[in-house]
Design a protein around this motif. Structure first.
Motif, mmCIF file in Angstrom:
data_model
loop_
_atom_site.group_PDB
_atom_site.id
_atom_site.type_symbol
_atom_site.label_atom_id
_atom_site.label_comp_id
_atom_site.label_asym_id
_atom_site.label_seq_id
_atom_site.Cartn_x
_atom_site.Cartn_y
_atom_site.Cartn_z
ATOM 1 N N LEU A 73 -0.164 -3.685 -7.701
ATOM 2 C CA LEU A 73 1.365 -3.208 -7.610
ATOM 3 C C LEU A 73 2.232 -4.055 -8.558
ATOM 4 O O LEU A 73 2.435 -5.465 -8.078
ATOM 5 C CB LEU A 73 2.035 -3.192 -6.203
ATOM 6 C CG LEU A 73 3.266 -2.413 -6.199
ATOM 7 C CD1 LEU A 73 3.241 -1.059 -6.650
ATOM 8 C CD2 LEU A 73 3.882 -2.584 -4.669
ATOM 9 N N ASN A 124 5.219 -2.560 -10.037
ATOM 10 C CA ASN A 124 6.500 -2.112 -10.280
ATOM 11 C C ASN A 124 6.698 -0.794 -9.230
ATOM 12 O O ASN A 124 5.775 -0.330 -8.798
ATOM 13 C CB ASN A 124 6.730 -1.388 -11.559
ATOM 14 C CG ASN A 124 8.273 -1.064 -11.725
ATOM 15 O OD1 ASN A 124 9.315 -1.819 -11.321
ATOM 16 N ND2 ASN A 124 8.542 0.031 -12.557
ATOM 17 N N ILE A 125 7.869 -0.607 -8.541
ATOM 18 C CA ILE A 125 8.116 0.401 -7.810
ATOM 19 C C ILE A 125 9.454 1.189 -8.401
ATOM 20 O O ILE A 125 10.319 0.252 -8.977
ATOM 21 C CB ILE A 125 8.470 0.015 -6.384
ATOM 22 C CG1 ILE A 125 9.722 -0.855 -6.040
ATOM 23 C CG2 ILE A 125 7.219 -0.703 -5.609
ATOM 24 C CD1 ILE A 125 9.962 -0.834 -4.688
ATOM 25 N N GLY A 165 4.904 3.966 -7.132
ATOM 26 C CA GLY A 165 4.582 2.310 -7.512
ATOM 27 C C GLY A 165 3.678 2.493 -8.488
ATOM 28 O O GLY A 165 2.637 3.269 -8.753
ATOM 29 N N ARG A 221 0.424 5.526 -11.469
ATOM 30 C CA ARG A 221 1.426 5.816 -10.699
ATOM 31 C C ARG A 221 1.216 6.686 -9.396
ATOM 32 O O ARG A 221 0.757 7.724 -9.573
ATOM 33 C CB ARG A 221 2.695 6.393 -11.552
ATOM 34 C CG ARG A 221 4.078 6.479 -10.650
ATOM 35 C CD ARG A 221 5.494 6.778 -11.773
ATOM 36 N NE ARG A 221 5.706 5.673 -12.402
ATOM 37 C CZ ARG A 221 6.073 5.757 -13.524
ATOM 38 N NH1 ARG A 221 7.013 6.905 -14.102
ATOM 39 N NH2 ARG A 221 6.452 4.610 -14.294
ATOM 40 N N LEU A 271 4.378 5.912 -3.241
ATOM 41 C CA LEU A 271 4.302 4.397 -2.440
ATOM 42 C C LEU A 271 4.078 4.589 -1.059
ATOM 43 O O LEU A 271 3.125 3.845 -0.562
ATOM 44 C CB LEU A 271 5.510 3.641 -2.611
ATOM 45 C CG LEU A 271 5.340 2.236 -2.456
ATOM 46 C CD1 LEU A 271 4.515 1.286 -3.477
ATOM 47 C CD2 LEU A 271 6.807 1.394 -2.278
ATOM 48 N N PRO A 330 8.733 -5.879 -7.988
ATOM 49 C CA PRO A 330 8.439 -5.046 -6.804
ATOM 50 C C PRO A 330 9.542 -5.335 -5.569
ATOM 51 O O PRO A 330 10.461 -4.479 -5.169
ATOM 52 C CB PRO A 330 7.164 -4.568 -6.476
ATOM 53 C CG PRO A 330 6.332 -4.832 -7.710
ATOM 54 C CD PRO A 330 7.134 -5.891 -8.404
ATOM 55 N N ALA A 366 12.592 -3.182 -3.901
ATOM 56 C CA ALA A 366 12.711 -2.734 -2.805
ATOM 57 C C ALA A 366 13.792 -3.036 -1.945
ATOM 58 O O ALA A 366 14.353 -2.255 -1.269
ATOM 59 C CB ALA A 366 11.395 -3.035 -2.046
ATOM 60 N N THR A 396 5.853 -2.769 0.432
ATOM 61 C CA THR A 396 5.605 -3.015 -0.992
ATOM 62 C C THR A 396 4.876 -4.680 -0.958
ATOM 63 O O THR A 396 4.039 -4.952 -1.575
ATOM 64 C CB THR A 396 7.123 -3.607 -1.446
ATOM 65 O OG1 THR A 396 7.756 -2.248 -1.821
ATOM 66 C CG2 THR A 396 7.035 -4.249 -2.908
#
Length: 292
Positions: A96, A98-99, A121, A157, A160, A219, A223, A247
């Motif tokens: 992971l 990036n979110i 994510g 992607r 999440l 991330p 979050a 995350t």
């Protein structure tokens, strides 16, 4: 003159004392068994609701917002032709990085089940070996991403919440999974320009084989503040804590059986969200680094 060198030596000495105390707390908590079952308790609180395996997920969102973005591929957890990518994520071969919530107004939380929709994510393969081998040359998460060739090619992607549920279900299969979730052993909060990167480098340098350190990765701060808004206008602090749990859980998964602990150094702006971290991980030790 010598004043500058003396000041630097004093700062280094103070940082080493802080790190030693921090690790001492971690070791003590580990020996006492505190915190080991915290994630299991959170899993029970969340409820499983999903059986292990790719096809156990209900209807997956397939967002169209990113169809024109180069190098980003939306993955549907149900599609057969996406199974290899889903398996790579669940095997912790893709990480992971990036979110995001393309439309914050579309983020929906189910407070009864502690689940949510509308948050995605991005995953790619990180080259953790570069950081372990020479932390000073890869001091920040952005440097780690830059040193990871696959991340410059394609990111995948996924929803999440759904992929976090799948990962937890897979990891719960004792003896069946080749992956594991590292123990979240400590978090570093700090003010800007105080030597916090030295703390992060020391944490990885103390035992590169067993430690993984994320230094100002994207991330967690997303979050903590990005998805819900800086003033939590899009969702509550409790909901942000649930998002943070997913995350950090995903970022702490590994297929390297030598790794045992994961640490995070949060961006300085994340100091405003310490209360959210404490709500998500009340038993995990943390420190605040500042310049005196």
């Amino acid at each position: 003159g010598n004043d500058g060198r003396a000041a630097r030596r004093l700062l280094l000495h103070r940082l080493l004392v802080i790190i030693s105390c921090f690790l001492g707390i971690i070791i003590t908590l580990n020996l006492l068994g505190i915190g080991r079952n915290a994630d299991n308790k959170r899993r029970a609180f969340r409820g499983s609701g999903t059986k292990p395996g790719i096809r156990s997920v209900g209807r997956a969102n397939n967002p169209s917002f990113d169809s024109s973005v180069p190098h980003v591929v939306s993955i549907d957890l149900e599609k057969e032709d996406h199974a290899d990518i889903v398996n790579a994520i669940l095997a912790a071969q893709l990480n992971l990085v990036n979110i995001l919530a393309p439309e914050s107004s579309q983020v929906r939380f189910n407070d009864e089940e502690n689940t949510y929709t509308g948050v995605y994510g991005d995953f790619c393969e990180l080259n953790f070996g570069a950081h372990k081998q020479d932390p000073s040359s890869v001091p920040m998460f952005r440097d780690l991403v830059a040193k990871s060739p696959d991340c410059s090619k394609t990111k995948y992607r996924v929803d999440l919440s759904q992929v976090a549920s799948l990962a937890r279900a897979l990891d719960a299969e004792d003896g069946q999974s080749l992956t594991k979730s590292l123990e979240l052993s400590g978090v570093v909060f700090h003010e800007s320009r105080c030597g916090s990167t030295l703390v992060a480098n020391a944490l990885i340098g103390m035992n590169p084989a067993k430690h993984r350190v994320y230094s100002e990765s994207a991330p967690p701060i997303a979050a903590l503040r990005g998805v819900c808004g800086e003033e939590y206008q899009h969702c509550s602090e409790n909901q942000a804590a649930i998002l943070l749990q997913d995350t950090l859980y995903l970022m702490g998964r590994t297929h390297d059986l030598n790794e045992e602990r994961v640490f995070f150094k949060i961006q300085s702006v994340g100091t405003r969200a310490i209360s959210v971290f404490q709500q998500a991980y009340p038993q995990v030790p943390w420190i605040f680094v500042y310049r005196d």
